[in-house]
Design a protein around this motif. Structure first.
Motif, PDB file in Angstrom:
ATOM      1  N   ALA A 352       0.834  -1.213   0.000  1.00  0.00           N
ATOM      2  CA  ALA A 352       0.000   0.000   0.000  1.00  0.00           C
ATOM      3  C   ALA A 352       0.864   1.257   0.000  1.00  0.00           C
ATOM      4  CB  ALA A 352      -0.931  -0.016   1.206  1.00  0.00           C
ATOM      5  N   MET A 353       1.969   1.244   0.735  1.00  0.00           N
ATOM      6  CA  MET A 353       2.855   2.409   0.786  1.00  0.00           C
ATOM      7  C   MET A 353       3.421   2.738  -0.587  1.00  0.00           C
ATOM      8  SD  MET A 353       4.926   1.564   4.310  1.00  0.00           S
ATOM      9  CE  MET A 353       6.269   2.686   3.883  1.00  0.00           C
ATOM     10  N   GLN A 354       3.704   1.727  -1.391  1.00  0.00           N
ATOM     11  CA  GLN A 354       4.257   1.987  -2.722  1.00  0.00           C
ATOM     12  C   GLN A 354       3.228   2.602  -3.662  1.00  0.00           C
ATOM     13  OE1 GLN A 354       7.129  -1.262  -4.161  1.00  0.00           O
ATOM     14  NE2 GLN A 354       6.106  -2.261  -2.438  1.00  0.00           N
ATOM     15  N   GLY A 355       1.955   2.288  -3.440  1.00  0.00           N
ATOM     16  CA  GLY A 355       0.888   2.950  -4.167  1.00  0.00           C
ATOM     17  C   GLY A 355       0.742   2.572  -5.624  1.00  0.00           C
ATOM     18  N   LYS A 356       1.398   1.501  -6.069  1.00  0.00           N
ATOM     19  CA  LYS A 356       1.315   1.116  -7.484  1.00  0.00           C
ATOM     20  C   LYS A 356       0.550  -0.187  -7.701  1.00  0.00           C
ATOM     21  CE  LYS A 356       3.798   4.519  -9.192  1.00  0.00           C
ATOM     22  NZ  LYS A 356       3.901   5.336  -7.968  1.00  0.00           N
ATOM     23  N   PHE A 357       0.656  -1.119  -6.763  1.00  0.00           N
ATOM     24  CA  PHE A 357      -0.048  -2.397  -6.811  1.00  0.00           C
ATOM     25  C   PHE A 357       0.297  -3.201  -8.068  1.00  0.00           C
ATOM     26  CE2 PHE A 357      -2.686   0.605  -4.402  1.00  0.00           C
ATOM     27  CZ  PHE A 357      -2.720  -0.032  -3.176  1.00  0.00           C
ATOM     28  N   PHE A 358       1.569  -3.152  -8.466  1.00  0.00           N
ATOM     29  CA  PHE A 358       2.020  -4.014  -9.552  1.00  0.00           C
ATOM     30  C   PHE A 358       2.017  -5.460  -9.049  1.00  0.00           C
ATOM     31  CE2 PHE A 358       4.746  -0.210 -11.015  1.00  0.00           C
ATOM     32  CZ  PHE A 358       3.671   0.314 -11.714  1.00  0.00           C
ATOM     33  N   PRO A 359       1.763  -6.436  -9.910  1.00  0.00           N
ATOM     34  CA  PRO A 359       1.704  -7.827  -9.445  1.00  0.00           C
ATOM     35  C   PRO A 359       2.960  -8.285  -8.694  1.00  0.00           C
ATOM     36  CG  PRO A 359       0.720  -7.684 -11.610  1.00  0.00           C
ATOM     37  CD  PRO A 359       1.292  -6.321 -11.323  1.00  0.00           C
ATOM     38  N   TYR A 360       4.133  -7.842  -9.135  1.00  0.00           N
ATOM     39  CA  TYR A 360       5.338  -8.326  -8.456  1.00  0.00           C
ATOM     40  C   TYR A 360       5.504  -7.738  -7.061  1.00  0.00           C
ATOM     41  CZ  TYR A 360       7.508  -3.960 -10.199  1.00  0.00           C
ATOM     42  OH  TYR A 360       7.810  -2.650 -10.492  1.00  0.00           O
ATOM     43  N   HIS A 361       4.748  -6.692  -6.722  1.00  0.00           N
ATOM     44  CA  HIS A 361       4.841  -6.133  -5.378  1.00  0.00           C
ATOM     45  C   HIS A 361       4.396  -7.137  -4.312  1.00  0.00           C
ATOM     46  CE1 HIS A 361       4.751  -1.661  -6.833  1.00  0.00           C
ATOM     47  NE2 HIS A 361       5.910  -2.246  -7.003  1.00  0.00           N
ATOM     48  N   TYR A 362       3.603  -8.114  -4.703  1.00  0.00           N
ATOM     49  CA  TYR A 362       3.154  -9.144  -3.761  1.00  0.00           C
ATOM     50  C   TYR A 362       4.083 -10.366  -3.774  1.00  0.00           C
ATOM     51  CZ  TYR A 362      -1.255  -6.511  -3.908  1.00  0.00           C
ATOM     52  OH  TYR A 362      -2.207  -5.528  -3.837  1.00  0.00           O
ATOM     53  N   GLY A 363       5.160 -10.306  -4.546  1.00  0.00           N
ATOM     54  CA  GLY A 363       5.994 -11.489  -4.749  1.00  0.00           C
ATOM     55  C   GLY A 363       6.552 -12.089  -3.476  1.00  0.00           C
ATOM     56  N   ALA A 364       6.961 -11.250  -2.512  1.00  0.00           N
ATOM     57  CA  ALA A 364       7.534 -11.772  -1.269  1.00  0.00           C
ATOM     58  C   ALA A 364       6.485 -12.375  -0.355  1.00  0.00           C
ATOM     59  CB  ALA A 364       8.275 -10.651  -0.536  1.00  0.00           C
ATOM     60  N   THR A 365       5.218 -12.051  -0.620  1.00  0.00           N
ATOM     61  CA  THR A 365       4.136 -12.480   0.264  1.00  0.00           C
ATOM     62  C   THR A 365       3.624 -13.867  -0.082  1.00  0.00           C
ATOM     63  OG1 THR A 365       3.518 -10.143   0.262  1.00  0.00           O
ATOM     64  CG2 THR A 365       1.978 -11.647   1.306  1.00  0.00           C
ATOM     65  N   TRP A 366       3.796 -14.312  -1.321  1.00  0.00           N
ATOM     66  CA  TRP A 366       3.203 -15.588  -1.732  1.00  0.00           C
ATOM     67  C   TRP A 366       3.793 -16.804  -1.033  1.00  0.00           C
ATOM     68  CZ3 TRP A 366      -1.212 -14.465  -2.963  1.00  0.00           C
ATOM     69  CH2 TRP A 366      -1.530 -13.425  -3.830  1.00  0.00           C
ATOM     70  N   PRO A 367       5.103 -16.895  -0.768  1.00  0.00           N
ATOM     71  CA  PRO A 367       5.581 -18.081  -0.035  1.00  0.00           C
ATOM     72  C   PRO A 367       4.951 -18.206   1.349  1.00  0.00           C
ATOM     73  CG  PRO A 367       7.411 -16.955  -1.107  1.00  0.00           C
ATOM     74  CD  PRO A 367       6.223 -16.060  -1.256  1.00  0.00           C
ATOM     75  N   LEU A 368       4.794 -17.081   2.053  1.00  0.00           N
ATOM     76  CA  LEU A 368       4.151 -17.099   3.369  1.00  0.00           C
ATOM     77  C   LEU A 368       2.687 -17.508   3.241  1.00  0.00           C
ATOM     78  CD1 LEU A 368       5.578 -13.629   4.398  1.00  0.00           C
ATOM     79  CD2 LEU A 368       6.383 -15.810   5.317  1.00  0.00           C
ATOM     80  N   THR A 369       2.006 -16.905   2.253  1.00  0.00           N
ATOM     81  CA  THR A 369       0.602 -17.224   2.015  1.00  0.00           C
ATOM     82  C   THR A 369       0.437 -18.689   1.653  1.00  0.00           C
ATOM     83  OG1 THR A 369       0.311 -14.962   1.177  1.00  0.00           O
ATOM     84  CG2 THR A 369      -1.443 -16.542   0.702  1.00  0.00           C
ATOM     85  N   ALA A 370       1.365 -19.201   0.848  1.00  0.00           N
ATOM     86  CA  ALA A 370       1.276 -20.590   0.400  1.00  0.00           C
ATOM     87  C   ALA A 370       1.344 -21.560   1.568  1.00  0.00           C
ATOM     88  CB  ALA A 370       2.395 -20.887  -0.601  1.00  0.00           C
ATOM     89  N   LEU A 371       2.183 -21.261   2.552  1.00  0.00           N
ATOM     90  CA  LEU A 371       2.295 -22.172   3.701  1.00  0.00           C
ATOM     91  C   LEU A 371       1.022 -22.141   4.538  1.00  0.00           C
ATOM     92  CD1 LEU A 371       4.055 -24.193   5.126  1.00  0.00           C
ATOM     93  CD2 LEU A 371       5.133 -22.320   6.396  1.00  0.00           C
ATOM     94  N   VAL A 372       0.443 -20.954   4.697  1.00  0.00           N
ATOM     95  CA  VAL A 372      -0.834 -20.866   5.420  1.00  0.00           C
ATOM     96  C   VAL A 372      -1.920 -21.629   4.663  1.00  0.00           C
ATOM     97  CG1 VAL A 372      -2.604 -19.309   6.307  1.00  0.00           C
ATOM     98  CG2 VAL A 372      -0.195 -18.649   6.441  1.00  0.00           C
ATOM     99  N   ALA A 373      -1.996 -21.412   3.339  1.00  0.00           N
ATOM    100  CA  ALA A 373      -2.998 -22.100   2.525  1.00  0.00           C
ATOM    101  C   ALA A 373      -2.784 -23.604   2.546  1.00  0.00           C
ATOM    102  CB  ALA A 373      -2.955 -21.571   1.092  1.00  0.00           C
TER     103      ALA A 373
END
Length: 572
Positions: A352-373
């Motif tokens: 949100a701070m970056q304000g662009k919401f490009f798809p790669y901005h979430y790149g670091a979050t997917w491994p964490l999300t994947a383990l929860v899922a």
């Protein structure tokens, strides 16, 4: 250990969590073991196939920039001063490492990226085994993480966030650690492990500063464990105990986290480039970030980041999260879940701070999300496998449907499966069809086929020891042609944005005067308001850049037009 061992359904519903976890696992039948092996094989096979797909990825604009800055660094130059970009310096070091190991081939960074994903997969398995007692959950999480990563395709991978996600998982394998009973204790983790974890978080911060925020969440874990260990000592005593428990690990994390920044600053100082770093990261970049915040509120931006992460990418992560929400978690599962979700929250604040919401901005979050899922999916698997072969078969069918109901593939014309099929065909042909690979590395106004055509033209018509200049946003042309840029500016955004163009244009003309280019490439139709703040392309920008327009018209002549790219050569 089977997934069902930690599934609430494996014990009577009336049993409390502690008793349920103490109960022995239900006997595993031969058919259930076979089903577990099938799931493991599916995950390993999927990871191998996806990594082979990754190795065929080309470069987008960002990868071209990182490559050229890395090239300058290996030649003794410095980011920002000798090769200009406004990303933090960590990504240039990773690309420099790939270039040093594998040479100038564009697949070098993909090999390093694939190796990082393999290491990350082992890290996810370790986390699940240590915290939840079942490494298979981590293997499912690894397959999901690699799937989402590869679905992002060439443009949104090999980005700073891509590598920061790997570093975050590596940090979590070091600290914090549960005790031998699988529960958190304030003193269960050695201080050295916190220092090492802090250093990994610190390097993630050199890739994107908000991604160091995971260390803040880790810092809270000893305090939380101390609070749980002394619930009856009174609020003041409990708070004091928590602060005391968090002090030494927190200082260790801070010390480790500061180390990459100190080393980086020392490098820039030794090279006399601290001023350039400051002007780019602390003067130029805040203006760029502000473009995304026009007319927006912090609450609205956070909400958008949350909904995008939850719903707008891979359906398999959404379904896994919903399964976990519906089926619940045990007391043993909660500490790591809280840690993962806390770091995810920090990442989303950074997006949100970056304000662009490009798809790669979430790149670091997917491994964490994947383990929860994966934990949610593992609970569904535990239920399905108890119902025999039919239940297991139904699970695999449902999983296949869920995996491709929505993918993380964005911006490209074809679907993820269609692009996979094309890449398999190219691989079957021995990777000899470079044009087909280039078409897969083209999107919107970026056409790798045309870029290669321009690079081939320059290689044929311009002596290799002469520099060239690209007035546009196609830095890949430099590396494809083998020519050096005539200026530090690898692309023309600084000369096009309102807050920097006057000084950037002056510096550019000084560069071109010192190193006159043998050819100038002018790009049309490279319009991106979220980056430049307007809807004007590079060619049109020349109308108010009189010095460069005069240089092109007086000293060069049009030699070729390759789609949107005009190539000017020096007049005899």
């Amino acid at each position: 250990m089977a997934f069902a061992a930690h599934d609430p359904s494996s014990a009577p519903p009336s049993m409390p969590d502690a008793a349920r976890e103490a109960a022995p696992p239900a006997p595993t039948t031969a058919s259930a073991k076979l089903a577990d092996r099938a799931l493991e094989g599916l995950c390993i096979g999927a990871i191998a196939f996806l990594l082979l797909q990754l190795l065929t990825f080309g470069h987008g604009r960002d990868q071209g920039i990182y490559t050229m800055v890395a090239r300058a660094v290996l030649d003794g130059g410095m980011p920002y001063r000798d090769a200009w970009d406004f990303k933090p310096p960590g990504i240039f070091l990773i690309y420099a490492l790939a270039r040093a190991l594998f040479g100038a081939a564009p697949w070098g960074i993909r090999v390093l990226e694939a190796a990082g994903l393999v290491a990350m997969s082992f890290g996810l398995v370790r986390l699940a085994r240590v915290w939840w007692g079942d490494g298979r959950i981590g293997l499912v999480g690894a397959a999901i993480a690699v799937l989402v990563h590869v679905q992002l395709d060439f443009w949104h991978t090999a980005q700073p966030e891509s590598f920061a996600g790997m570093l975050t998982i590596a940090a979590l394998t070091l600290a914090p650690r549960p005790g031998k009973d699988g529960r958190l204790h304030p003193d269960a983790t050695p201080l050295g492990a916190y220092v090492a974890a802090g250093a990994l978080f610190g390097f993630a911060g050199l890739l994107k500063p908000p991604l160091a925020g995971g260390a803040v969440v880790v810092m809270l874990v000893p305090a939380w464990a101390a609070l749980r260990a002394s619930p009856e000592s009174g609020p003041r005593a409990s708070l004091f105990s928590a602060l005391r428990a968090a002090l030494r690990p927190g200082l260790a994390l801070l010390a480790g986290g500061a180390l990459p920044f100190v080393v980086c600053l020392a490098w820039f100082a030794a090279k006399g480039a601290l001023g350039d770093l400051h002007r780019v990261l602390f003067v130029f970049t805040p203006h760029y970030t502000a473009l995304g915040w026009e007319g927006s509120s912090p609450v609205g931006m956070l909400y958008y980041a949350l909904t995008e992460w939850l719903q707008h990418y891979a359906s398999i992560t959404f379904v896994g999260l919903m399964l976990l929400l519906g089926l619940g978690s045990t007391a043993r599962e909660k500490p790591l879940l809280g840690l993962l979700l806390g770091i995810i929250a920090m990442h989303l604040v950074g997006v949100a701070m970056q304000g662009k919401f490009f798809p790669y901005h979430y790149g670091a979050t997917w491994p964490l999300t994947a383990l929860v899922a994966a934990l949610g999916i593992s609970k569904a698997w535990g239920w399905a496998r108890q119902r025999g072969a039919l239940g297991a078969a139904g699970f695999f069918v449902a999983l296949a449907v869920v995996m491709f109901a929505r993918t993380a593939t964005k911006d490209v014309e074809d679907s993820f499966l269609v692009r996979c099929k094309k890449r398999v065909s190219i691989a079957a042909g021995g990777f000899r069809d470079q044009r087909a690979l280039d078409r897969l590395a083209s999107v919107a106004d970026v056409d790798a086929v045309n870029n290669r055509g321009v690079a081939d033209f320059l290689r044929a018509r311009v002596p290799q020891d002469r520099p060239v200049f690209v007035w546009g946003f196609e830095p890949a042309i430099y590396d494809m042609s083998g020519h050096r840029p005539a200026t530090r500016y690898l692309y023309d955004v600084p000369q096009r944005v309102s807050w920097a163009k006057e000084e950037a244009r002056r510096v550019l003309m000084e560069d071109l005067s010192r190193r006159p280019p043998a050819a100038i490439v002018v790009e049309h139709h490279d319009v991106f308001p979220m980056v430049t703040g307007d809807a004007i392309d590079s060619a049109d920008t020349l109308h108010d850049f009189h010095a460069l327009r005069s240089l092109v018209h007086d000293r060069y002549e049009l030699a070729a037009t390759i789609d949107d790219l005009d190539v000017y050569l020096e007049r005899p």
